[in-house]
Design a protein around this motif. Sequence first.
Motif, PDB file in Angstrom:
ATOM      1  N   LEU A 110       1.028  -0.672   0.318  1.00 61.45           N
ATOM      2  CA  LEU A 110       0.217  -0.587   0.484  1.00 61.45           C
ATOM      3  C   LEU A 110       0.623   1.178  -0.238  1.00 61.45           C
ATOM      4  CD1 LEU A 110      -2.609   0.991   0.204  1.00 61.45           C
ATOM      5  CD2 LEU A 110      -2.442   1.645   2.846  1.00 61.45           C
ATOM      6  N   LEU A 111       1.085   1.856  -0.996  1.00 56.95           N
ATOM      7  CA  LEU A 111       1.301   3.003  -1.096  1.00 56.95           C
ATOM      8  C   LEU A 111       1.167   4.623  -1.201  1.00 56.95           C
ATOM      9  CD1 LEU A 111       4.101   1.791  -4.066  1.00 56.95           C
ATOM     10  CD2 LEU A 111       4.331   1.328  -1.945  1.00 56.95           C
ATOM     11  N   PHE A 112       2.363   5.540  -0.754  1.00 54.48           N
ATOM     12  CA  PHE A 112       1.024   6.963  -1.069  1.00 54.48           C
ATOM     13  C   PHE A 112       2.111   7.814  -1.569  1.00 54.48           C
ATOM     14  CE2 PHE A 112       0.470  10.944   1.643  1.00 54.48           C
ATOM     15  CZ  PHE A 112      -0.664  11.003   1.626  1.00 54.48           C
ATOM     16  N   ASP A 113       1.651   8.426  -2.323  1.00 56.72           N
ATOM     17  CA  ASP A 113       3.049   9.442  -3.013  1.00 56.72           C
ATOM     18  C   ASP A 113       2.375  11.242  -2.190  1.00 56.72           C
ATOM     19  OD1 ASP A 113       3.454   7.197  -4.369  1.00 56.72           O
ATOM     20  OD2 ASP A 113       1.500   8.547  -5.708  1.00 56.72           O
ATOM     21  N   GLY A 114       2.067  11.123  -1.221  1.00 63.33           N
ATOM     22  CA  GLY A 114       1.879  12.845  -0.643  1.00 63.33           C
ATOM     23  C   GLY A 114       0.742  13.270  -0.739  1.00 63.33           C
ATOM     24  N   ALA A 115       1.262  14.588   0.332  1.00 64.25           N
ATOM     25  CA  ALA A 115      -0.283  15.258  -0.002  1.00 64.25           C
ATOM     26  C   ALA A 115      -0.911  15.350  -0.735  1.00 64.25           C
ATOM     27  CB  ALA A 115       0.405  16.808   0.454  1.00 64.25           C
ATOM     28  N   GLY A 116      -2.500  15.275  -1.081  1.00 61.92           N
ATOM     29  CA  GLY A 116      -3.345  15.337  -1.993  1.00 61.92           C
ATOM     30  C   GLY A 116      -3.706  14.041  -2.780  1.00 61.92           C
ATOM     31  N   ARG A 142       7.285   9.376  -1.741  1.00 59.31           N
ATOM     32  CA  ARG A 142       6.418   7.714  -1.968  1.00 59.31           C
ATOM     33  C   ARG A 142       7.134   6.983  -0.274  1.00 59.31           C
ATOM     34  NH1 ARG A 142       6.930   5.115  -7.803  1.00 59.31           N
ATOM     35  NH2 ARG A 142       5.892   7.005  -7.118  1.00 59.31           N
ATOM     36  N   LEU A 143       6.129   6.993  -0.247  1.00 58.49           N
ATOM     37  CA  LEU A 143       6.277   5.323   1.065  1.00 58.49           C
ATOM     38  C   LEU A 143       4.863   4.422   1.534  1.00 58.49           C
ATOM     39  CD1 LEU A 143       5.129   7.714   4.252  1.00 58.49           C
ATOM     40  CD2 LEU A 143       7.251   7.181   3.607  1.00 58.49           C
ATOM     41  N   THR A 144       5.944   3.177   2.441  1.00 58.26           N
ATOM     42  CA  THR A 144       4.702   1.915   2.083  1.00 58.26           C
ATOM     43  C   THR A 144       4.095   2.265   3.292  1.00 58.26           C
ATOM     44  OG1 THR A 144       5.928   0.744   0.433  1.00 58.26           O
ATOM     45  CG2 THR A 144       4.606  -0.689   2.557  1.00 58.26           C
ATOM     46  N   LEU A 145       2.822   2.307   3.420  1.00 65.07           N
ATOM     47  CA  LEU A 145       2.365   2.501   4.338  1.00 65.07           C
ATOM     48  C   LEU A 145       2.415   1.835   5.865  1.00 65.07           C
ATOM     49  CD1 LEU A 145      -0.473   5.084   3.685  1.00 65.07           C
ATOM     50  CD2 LEU A 145       0.962   5.415   4.793  1.00 65.07           C
ATOM     51  N   GLY A 146       2.101   1.909   7.303  1.00 69.87           N
ATOM     52  CA  GLY A 146       2.125   0.678   7.643  1.00 69.87           C
ATOM     53  C   GLY A 146       3.708   0.383   9.117  1.00 69.87           C
ATOM     54  N   ALA A 175      13.588   5.614  12.094  1.00 70.33           N
ATOM     55  CA  ALA A 175      12.548   5.666  11.826  1.00 70.33           C
ATOM     56  C   ALA A 175      11.563   7.224  11.905  1.00 70.33           C
ATOM     57  CB  ALA A 175      11.243   5.295  13.171  1.00 70.33           C
ATOM     58  N   PHE A 176      12.801   7.778  12.293  1.00 72.06           N
ATOM     59  CA  PHE A 176      12.844   8.982  11.970  1.00 72.06           C
ATOM     60  C   PHE A 176      12.983   9.894  10.250  1.00 72.06           C
ATOM     61  CE2 PHE A 176      14.627   9.819  16.373  1.00 72.06           C
ATOM     62  CZ  PHE A 176      13.675  10.261  16.726  1.00 72.06           C
ATOM     63  N   VAL A 177      14.035   8.872   9.923  1.00 74.14           N
ATOM     64  CA  VAL A 177      13.583   8.675   8.230  1.00 74.14           C
ATOM     65  C   VAL A 177      13.122   7.745   7.424  1.00 74.14           C
ATOM     66  CG1 VAL A 177      15.892   9.822   8.781  1.00 74.14           C
ATOM     67  CG2 VAL A 177      16.128   7.521   8.488  1.00 74.14           C
ATOM     68  N   ASN A 178      12.011   7.063   7.899  1.00 75.77           N
ATOM     69  CA  ASN A 178      11.660   6.494   7.283  1.00 75.77           C
ATOM     70  C   ASN A 178      12.463   5.265   6.516  1.00 75.77           C
ATOM     71  OD1 ASN A 178       8.907   7.333   7.815  1.00 75.77           O
ATOM     72  ND2 ASN A 178       9.417   9.021   7.153  1.00 75.77           N
ATOM     73  N   GLY A 179      13.152   4.245   6.931  1.00 78.94           N
ATOM     74  CA  GLY A 179      14.337   3.940   6.424  1.00 78.94           C
ATOM     75  C   GLY A 179      15.424   3.160   7.564  1.00 78.94           C
ATOM     76  N   LEU A 180      16.040   2.471   6.993  1.00 78.47           N
ATOM     77  CA  LEU A 180      17.298   1.953   7.663  1.00 78.47           C
ATOM     78  C   LEU A 180      17.963   2.899   8.508  1.00 78.47           C
ATOM     79  CD1 LEU A 180      18.059  -1.166   5.209  1.00 78.47           C
ATOM     80  CD2 LEU A 180      16.338  -0.926   6.359  1.00 78.47           C
ATOM     81  N   PRO A 198       9.881   2.819   3.793  1.00 76.89           N
ATOM     82  CA  PRO A 198       8.679   2.302   4.100  1.00 76.89           C
ATOM     83  C   PRO A 198       8.814   3.362   5.538  1.00 76.89           C
ATOM     84  CG  PRO A 198      11.615   1.400   4.467  1.00 76.89           C
ATOM     85  CD  PRO A 198      11.440   2.703   4.352  1.00 76.89           C
ATOM     86  N   HIS A 199       7.267   3.000   6.010  1.00 76.91           N
ATOM     87  CA  HIS A 199       6.812   4.047   7.019  1.00 76.91           C
ATOM     88  C   HIS A 199       6.970   3.896   8.256  1.00 76.91           C
ATOM     89  CE1 HIS A 199       3.096   6.061   9.312  1.00 76.91           C
ATOM     90  NE2 HIS A 199       4.418   6.548   9.918  1.00 76.91           N
ATOM     91  N   LEU A 200       7.683   4.349   9.226  1.00 78.95           N
ATOM     92  CA  LEU A 200       8.774   4.294  10.219  1.00 78.95           C
ATOM     93  C   LEU A 200       9.729   2.990  10.260  1.00 78.95           C
ATOM     94  CD1 LEU A 200       5.716   5.414  12.598  1.00 78.95           C
ATOM     95  CD2 LEU A 200       7.348   6.433  11.905  1.00 78.95           C
ATOM     96  N   GLY A 201      10.128   3.220   9.070  1.00 80.05           N
ATOM     97  CA  GLY A 201      11.362   2.260   9.427  1.00 80.05           C
ATOM     98  C   GLY A 201      10.641   0.443   8.279  1.00 80.05           C
TER      99      GLY A 201
END
Length: 375
Positions: A16-22, A66-70, A120-125, A142-145
């Motif tokens: 489940l991906l999210f590309d940002g505001a709007g 772009r994020l993978t949510l969850g 988690a601060f950078v949504n990554g490793l 990845p959201h929150l890593g």
Amino acid sequence: MTATQTGSTTVTSRSLLFDGAGSIPYIKEISVRTPRAGEVLVKMAAAGVCHSDLHVINGDWPFPYRLTLGHEGAGIVESVGAGVHDLEPGDQVVFSWFAPCMNCPSCHEGKSWLCQASGAFVNGLPDGSTPLTADDGKEVRPHLGVGAFSEYSLVPRPAAIKIPSDVPPEVAALIGCSIATGIGAVTNTADVRAGQTAVVVGCGGVGQALIMGLKLVGARQIIAVDLSENRLEIARSFGATDVLKGDDPDLAKKIKEISGGGTDFAFDAIGLTSTSAALTGYLKQGGAAVYVGMPARDAEAVIRPWEIIAAGQRILGCNYGSTRPAVDFPKIADLYLAGLLPLDEMVGERIGLDSAAAAIAGLKSSSGRRSVVVY
């Protein structure tokens, strides 16, 4: 024997991906690389639907990529990288979305919930990179890593906490966020003792866990506050001794009346500026307000310092239940298996990944138990 995988090969994962505001969240296949040293590849089994993802979609917590949510997830270890000797394929793990770096001053002090360098601060490793790539070649973070709304997730070893395999995946997933946060707020942050009293404002997932935690430690009075009659009934089933509607204009007065002058603790499990500002008004002299629910980043709440000082009250911030995941997650799992925490009752609708976006949006009007994506 622990199996390892190295190299640059990848696995394909629906996410489940999210590309940002709007934009609107959408399902898309991405590539997840196999684990390198100190990493773990997990085949997801369940992921909870949490307000933190709604904060992202609403723009309360904006990110320019772009994020993978969850982030509230559990699964089965698929493979591990070099140097990971205490996990092996087939182990059930719960994600810690605030995986500690283990190297900063807070981690050295044993306060991993205050880690200053978590991925988690950078949504990554931990090194700031991401193991995810979209089919257009662009990176996905990845959201929150952890990025739990995906068939596979790759995380650093401290983010994957082993728990017994007989804990159902739906329950295991919730341990990783709402349950650990709520119970930890009671047992770690506030250190509530038997015979003390508390009010819990907001009876969603975290609020329900707060109530279970308060009952577990022997609180003699637990006042639950919510706008939903359904959630107040759920709160009663988890141990609330009294329930009040959150829109009652005399709420503070009634809390003071039924508690005999105010409670020892007041927990905000919502994070709205209105609930945050009102919290100290529910306390007795010497009581403590505990802020647990997460607000928008720029939210401001008005407090009355003179009244707090005169009453000798305390204000406690609670990040992730002040938990040490490697210690607290297995402990919570053991309490559940011993029949001391009815965590099954927190699980509501079980849905597929294709329904996750609608379930996140539905949190705006949700009034029941926790929805969980089951893979």
